[in-house]
Design an enzyme around this catalytic site. Structure first.
Site, PDB file in Angstrom:
ATOM      1  N   ASP A 128      40.967  -0.132  -5.094  1.00 29.26           N
ATOM      2  CA  ASP A 128      41.455   0.162  -3.743  1.00 29.26           C
ATOM      3  C   ASP A 128      42.466   1.298  -3.787  1.00 29.26           C
ATOM      4  O   ASP A 128      43.586   1.117  -4.270  1.00 29.26           O
ATOM      5  CB  ASP A 128      42.093  -1.099  -3.148  1.00 29.26           C
ATOM      6  N   ASP A 338      39.925   5.991   1.698  1.00 37.50           N
ATOM      7  CA  ASP A 338      40.203   4.666   1.148  1.00 37.50           C
ATOM      8  C   ASP A 338      38.949   4.006   0.598  1.00 37.50           C
ATOM      9  O   ASP A 338      38.068   3.585   1.359  1.00 37.50           O
ATOM     10  CB  ASP A 338      40.820   3.782   2.238  1.00 37.50           C
TER      11      ASP A 338
END
Length: 547
Positions: A128, A338
Site C-alpha cells: 500500500d 495509490d
C-alpha cells in the site's frame, strides 16, 4: 606590411582586453555580497520554524543533555551515509520480488511474502503506497482468520507475530522520535501505542510499535543475490477492524508512503538503497517490487505535488483526459497514486465527462450487474470484448499515461458475460489513481527527485532477466467472481483501505528555479568594448592579395 601591422596591433589589443577581463571579473563577482544568518538546528529560532506533527506537538531535545548529543551524532552518521551513496542497487524481500493478486478473496490488492524476526517468520502482506506503517497480526485480540481453510486461494496458514518469540525484537518507547502517540503516554518509557484509521469506513489497525529485522535480498553489478537484514519499525497489530476482518490484508500490510516509518524510508535512511522504489503490475495478476529502483532512462515522469506544503502521500496533477487524440475540456484534476486502492476514483465533474464520452464511443448494450459498484456496465455478445477506447491522462511537459484497458470484465458460469468501466465518482477535487490503472506499467516512486515515473513493462525479474511465469492458457489467474464465488467469505470486491491520505485540498505547484547568472550583466560594457575593437580589424583569412 600594413596588413601585418594591423594583425599585430589586433593581437596586442586582444591580449590587453582579455587580461583586463581576467582581472576585472573577480572584482565584479566580489562586488556583490550575499549574507545569511546561520541558525543551529536545535536553537529556539529553529524550533519556531519546525512543522508540528499530526498531534500538534513539536519534539525538541533539551540542550546539552544526552538526547541532544545523541541526535547530533546520529545526524552526522546519516550525512556520511548519504555522501557515500547507497550500498545496494536493488533490494527486495528475501522470498523474492514477486507480488501476486489473489483476486476477489483478498480485495484485489497485490501481496508479497516477507520474513520478519529471529528466527524468521513469514507473512503475506498487502502492498500500500497510501500509508506508511508495516504492521502484521500480533498477540491478537481481534484479528482476521489465519487458517488457510478459510481462504480458497491459500495453500498454507498465515502467521501471527509474537515479539517475545523473536530474539531481535525490541520495544519502541514513547520517547522514540518516531512515536507519534507520545502525548498519550503516561511515561516516556512506556511502549509506544499506535492507531491507524484508514480511508475505508470503520477500517483500522491498532497495537504497539516494535523494532525487528526485515529479511531482504539484493542484486549488484557483479554479484548474485546477497542476504540483507534491516531493522525496521513494525506495528504489532493486536486489534483490526472493518475490511481487515473481512478478507483485506488478513496477514498484515506494508506501507510504502513517504513517511519516516515506511520501509523504503528506513532503508534509504540507513544507506542501503537510494530513496526510490518501484512496483510493477502485469496482466496476469502478478508483479514485482524493488527497493532502490530508479526506473529506465526512457520512462515518462511527473513531479509529486505537496498538500498544504507537505509531502504526506503521492499526489500528481493531471492536466487533461483524452480518448485517442481527442482531449476533453475541463478534465484536469489532482490525484493520489495509490496501489492500496483497487480501482480508480475521479472527482464527480471529471467522472461525468469521461464516462459519457466512453459510453458514446463503446459499441455495446448498457446493462447493470447487481453487486458491482460501477454505473457504466455493458453486455458482451461473445467471448471477446468489443474494441475498448484507450483513456489517456496528460501531464505537464506532454507526458502521457495511457490506460490500455480501463474496464473490468464480468465473468459468468460460461465465461465472459460483460464488462464495466472501472471508475467511480467521488466528492472533492482530489481523485485516486488506483491499482487497475497501473496494470502493464512499472511504476517508480522516486522520493529523491519527488517524481512519479512510469514505463510499459511485462514485469520481468530484474535479478535474472527472466519474465515472471504466466498461467498455462494465458487467461487471467483471478477472473471476476461468479455469483457462487461472491457468496464465499470475503467474496465481494472491497475497495482497499488507505492510510496517511492527504486532505482533499489543492496541492501547490513547485516554485520555479531562478537563474543565478545575472551577476555577469555588470560585465556587459567590457564585452561590448571587446566586440567593437575586434570588429574594427579585418579578419586574416589566410589569402594574399597581389597588386
Amino acid at each position: 606590411m600594413l596588413g601585418s601591422w594591423f594583425m599585430e596591433t589586433r593581437r596586442s589589443l586582444l591580449l590587453v582586453l582579455v587580461s583586463f577581463l581576467a582581472f576585472a571579473a573577480p572584482d565584479v563577482t566580489t562586488g556583490v555580497t550575499y549574507s545569511s544568518r546561520l541558525i543551529h538546528r536545535f536553537s529556539d529560532e529553529a524550533r519556531l520554524l519546525r512543522v508540528p506533527r499530526n498531534d500538534g506537538v513539536v519534539r525538541w531535545p533539551e540542550r546539552k543533555n544526552l538526547e541532544y548529543y545523541e541526535l547530533l551524532v546520529n545526524s552526522d552518521f546519516q550525512r556520511q551515509k548519504m555522501k557515500l551513496g547507497s550500498k545496494y542497487n536493488l533490494v527486495f524481500p528475501s522470498q523474492g520480488s514477486k507480488t501476486t493478486s489473489f483476486g476477489n478473496d483478498f480485495g484485489w490488492l497485490h501481496y508479497t511474502w516477507i520474513d520478519i524476526g529471529t528466527p524468521n517468520v513469514s507473512f503475506l502482506v498487502a502492498l500500500d503506497v497510501g500509508s506508511d506503517l508495516l504492521w502484521v497480526p500480533c498477540d491478537c485480540v481481534q484479528c482476521a482468520p489465519l487458517s488457510a481453510s478459510y481462504y480458497s486461494s491459500l495453500d498454507r496458514d498465515l502467521s501471527e507475530y509474537r515479539p517475545s518469540g523473536s530474539s531481535s525484537s525490541r520495544h519502541i518507547a514513547c520517547s522514540h522520535q518516531l512515536c507519534e502517540s507520545s502525548p498519550n503516554c503516561k511515561s516516556s518509557k512506556q511502549q509506544c501505542p499506535y492507531t491507524i484509521d484508514y480511508y475505508t469506513e470503520n477500517t483500522s489497525s491498532s497495537g504497539l510499535l516494535v523494532e525487528d529485522i526485515l529479511h531482504l535480498a539484493s542484486i549488484g553489478d557483479h554479484t548474485v543475490n546477497t542476504s540483507v537484514q534491516a531493522s525496521v519499525i513494525i506495528g504489532c497489530g493486536m486489534k483490526q477492524s472493518g475490511g481487515y476482518l473481512d478478507g483485506v490484508a488478513p496477514d498484515g500490510l506494508m506501507g510504502l508512503g513517504p513517511g519516516e516509518t515506511s520501509v523504503p524510508s528506513v532503508l534509504a535512511k540507513v544507506g542501503l538503497i537510494c530513496n526510490s522504489f518501484s512496483m510493477c503490475f502485469d496482466e496476469e495478476d502478478s508483479g514485482r517490487i524493488y527497493f532502490g529502483d530508479k526506473g529506465p532512462p526512457t520512462q515518462q515522469s511527473t513531479h509529486f505535488l505537496p498538500s498544504d506544503g507537505k509531502y504526506e502521500t503521492y499526489i500528481v496533477g493531471v492536466e487533461s483526459c483524452c480518448f485517442g487524440n481527442s482531449c476533453l475540456k475541463q478534465t484536469g484534476f489532482s490525484a493520489v497514486v495509490d496501489s492500496g486502492t483497487s480501482f480508480t476514483f475521479l472527482p464527480n465533474a471529471v467522472y461525468d465527462r469521461i464516462a459519457k464520452e466512453f459510453d458514446r464511443r463503446i459499441n455495446a448494450t448498457i446493462t447493470s450487474y447487481p453487486g458491482y459498484p460501477w454505473k457504466y456496465c455493458y453486455k458482451s455478445s461473445s467471448q471477446e470484448l468489443p474494441k475498448v477506447p484507450h483513456l489517456k491522462l496528460m501531464f505537464p511537459l506532454n507526458n502521457s499515461f495511457v490506460v490500455f484497458n480501463p474496464v473490468f470484465m464480468v465473468y459468468g458460469i460460461q465465461g465472459v458475460s460483460g464488462f464495466c468501466l472501472a471508475i467511480q465518482p467521488m466528492e472533492g477535487d482530489v481523485g485516486t489513481i488506483g491499482q487497475n490503472f497501473m496494470t502493464g506499467y512499472r511504476m517508480v516512486f522516486d522520493r529523491e527527485q519527488m517524481k512519479l515515473g512510469w514505463s510499459t513493462s511485462n514485469c520481468q525479474d530484474l535479478a535474472d532477466g527472466k519474465r515472471m511465469s504466466l498461467s498455462p492458457d494465458g487467461t487471467p489467474v483471478n477472473p471476476l467472481p461468479t455469483n457462487e464465488q461472491q457468496s464465499t467469505p470475503g467474496g465481494h470486491a472491497v475497495a482497499p483501505a488507505e492510510a496517511g491520505r492527504a486532505p482533499p485540498s489543492k496541492p501547490s505547484a513547485a516554485a520555479p528555479t531562478r537563474p543565478r547568472q545575472f551577476i555577469y550583466l555588470q560585465m556587459l560594457p567590457l564585452l561590448v568594448l571587446l566586440h567593437v575593437v575586434v570588429s574594427s580589424f579585418p579578419l586574416d583569412t589566410g589569402s594574399t592579395t597581389h597588386g
